[in-house]
Enzyme design. Structure first.
Site, PDB file in Angstrom:
ATOM      1  N   GLU A 284       0.822  -1.216   0.000  1.00  0.00           N
ATOM      2  CA  GLU A 284       0.000   0.000   0.000  1.00  0.00           C
ATOM      3  C   GLU A 284       0.853   1.261   0.000  1.00  0.00           C
ATOM      4  OE1 GLU A 284      -4.496  -0.569   1.761  1.00  0.00           O
ATOM      5  OE2 GLU A 284      -2.994   0.339   3.033  1.00  0.00           O
ATOM      6  N   HIS A 305       8.041 -26.517  -1.894  1.00  0.00           N
ATOM      7  CA  HIS A 305       7.448 -27.632  -2.632  1.00  0.00           C
ATOM      8  C   HIS A 305       6.294 -27.167  -3.521  1.00  0.00           C
ATOM      9  CE1 HIS A 305       9.648 -30.758  -0.296  1.00  0.00           C
ATOM     10  NE2 HIS A 305       9.673 -29.778   0.586  1.00  0.00           N
ATOM     11  N   LYS A 419     -13.448   0.785  -4.345  1.00  0.00           N
ATOM     12  CA  LYS A 419     -14.611   1.084  -3.501  1.00  0.00           C
ATOM     13  C   LYS A 419     -15.670   1.848  -4.292  1.00  0.00           C
ATOM     14  CE  LYS A 419     -12.289   1.252   1.008  1.00  0.00           C
ATOM     15  NZ  LYS A 419     -11.962   2.112   2.171  1.00  0.00           N
TER      16      LYS A 419
END
Length: 429
Positions: A284, A305, A419
């Site tokens: 951010e 793995h 948003k």
């Protein structure tokens, strides 16, 4: 304490590249100190360490002790910085199975109706002795209207009102802005306990405010030790910032070299949430204006793995930051077995920690040989003191590095874009 080793990463840089980056990092640090950089109004995470508020620490410690004596479950309702920092510390310093004191449960960090429904069902289940669970709730949001958190709080507040009508005002704690916002209206109406999120501290830098300190204290961690070691680290780095400047400069120089991915890795599974906090802190802060490295996370040896092959031989666009712990709190020593059916008797007498440490060194060497620049950040041991130092070190490094990128470390305009689109689709006016 906290040690950083950038020597293996600097091998991928020319001397003049690092020198130029170090000069830029030094200038960036001066901008932070003299408050002349972008977003300087958001430097409260430094100011509170320069002038600690002992009264707030005492208040948090006192309330946490009270809750620990009464609660079976403590719910942390928040998202992003209102959840990741506390969770990182609680999981780093807690137990894998069971705990002393309340069980810490997280909500409001996603929008799964199934999760909330099952959470409420779990809260309604009686304890082994047949008694109902005692539940406390800490909702954390500056605005009080963050969708994920507000929706979860709606559901949980209704349930708690029905279950604990006589003392609900003691069981709900709101951590929010000093003034304004939806939670302040509820606080006035219902008398909930309140802690203030400083106006000049952004969410991802808020773990050492009541946002993180209350849940951490309820988990049983000594928050005074945590906080004051961050204070000590702040003071040390003000006088001698060499180590943090070298790290920020190395990271910036590698970015200039074309590295676009930083894999944050640990061989200690209890630090997985800590790398998640780092992912938000960096992501951010630096990911703006089409700049920055994408912060990925990996938990080794498990992920060796899965994505280990890609790190070793895939696209050479990455660096790697290892977070290691030098000494273990608990471990198991390998015993020799008759017949040696699995061929592992050669490990007899060694602890899992010692074996895991050699796995780290082997991986480090292999990844360097595979042309991955690697930085190693080491913590002496997992305790409140060292985690407090770690938190401030990375907050400062992030701010310095982002100023090298010439972006504002403290805003997140891109978050608002999703948003806006989401609220339009949901029909919000």
């Amino acid at each position: 304490m906290i040690k950083t080793d950038v020597t293996q990463a600097r091998k991928f840089l020319a001397g003049d590249e690092f020198t130029a980056a170090f000069e830029k990092a030094s200038t960036a640090f001066e901008k932070i100190k003299n408050r002349s950089g972008k977003g300087a109004e958001w430097l409260g995470w430094r100011d509170m360490l320069a002038d600690p508020n002992d009264a707030i620490l005492e208040e948090i410690d006192s309330l946490a002790n009270k809750i620990r004596g009464k609660a079976d479950v403590f719910i942390v309702c928040g998202i992003g910085g209102s959840h990741l920092g506390a969770r990182a510390v609680v999981e780093a310093l807690g137990s894998f199975f069971g705990c002393e004191g309340p069980e810490i449960i997280y909500a409001g960090h996603q929008m799964s109706g199934k999760y909330l429904k099952e959470l409420v069902s779990y809260l309604e289940q009686s304890k082994a002795d047949g008694e109902p669970k005692s539940v406390y709730l800490n909702v954390i949001s500056k605005s009080g209207t963050t969708l994920e958190t507000a929706l979860a709080f709606r559901v949980l507040r209704k349930w708690m009102n029905n279950r604990f009508p006589d003392d609900i005002s003691d069981r709900i704690i709101c951590t929010t802005s000093k003034e304004g916002g939806a939670l302040n209206e509820l606080i006035v109406e219902h008398g909930y306990k309140k802690f203030i999120i400083p106006d000049d501290v952004g969410g991802r830098f808020s773990v050492l405010t009541p946002v993180g300190l209350l849940p951490i204290a309820v988990s049983g961690v000594d928050v005074k030790t945590l906080f004051y070691e961050a204070v000590s680290t702040y003071e040390k780095l003000e006088d001698d910032p060499q180590e943090v400047l070298e790290y920020a400069a190395t990271k910036y120089a590698l970015y200039q070299r074309g590295k676009s991915l930083d894999v944050l890795t640990t061989f200690d599974p209890q630090l997985k949430a800590l790398t998640g906090w780092l992912q938000q802190l960096l992501g951010e802060s630096e990911g703006k204006e089409e700049k920055g490295m994408f912060p990925a996370t990996a938990s080794f040896s498990t992920d060796l793995h899965s994505i280990g092959q890609f790190i070793q031989q895939g696209t050479r666009n990455m660096m790697e930051t290892f977070i290691t712990v030098r000494s273990a709190r608990k471990s198991i020593t390998i015993e020799e077995l008759p017949g040696n059916h699995d061929g592992l008797n050669y490990l007899s007498g060694q602890s899992f920690h010692e074996i895991n440490t050699q796995a780290f060194y082997g991986t480090l060497k292999a990844h360097i040989n595979g042309d991955v620049p690697c930085v190693v950040v080491s913590i002496d041991k997992l305790n409140a003191q060292h985690i407090g130092a770690f938190i401030y070190f990375f907050e400062l490094m992030t701010a310095i590095y982002c100023y090298c990128l010439e972006v504002n470390p403290f805003n997140q305009p891109g978050v608002e874009d999703y948003k806006e689109e989401m609220y339009q689709l949901l029909g919000k006016r």
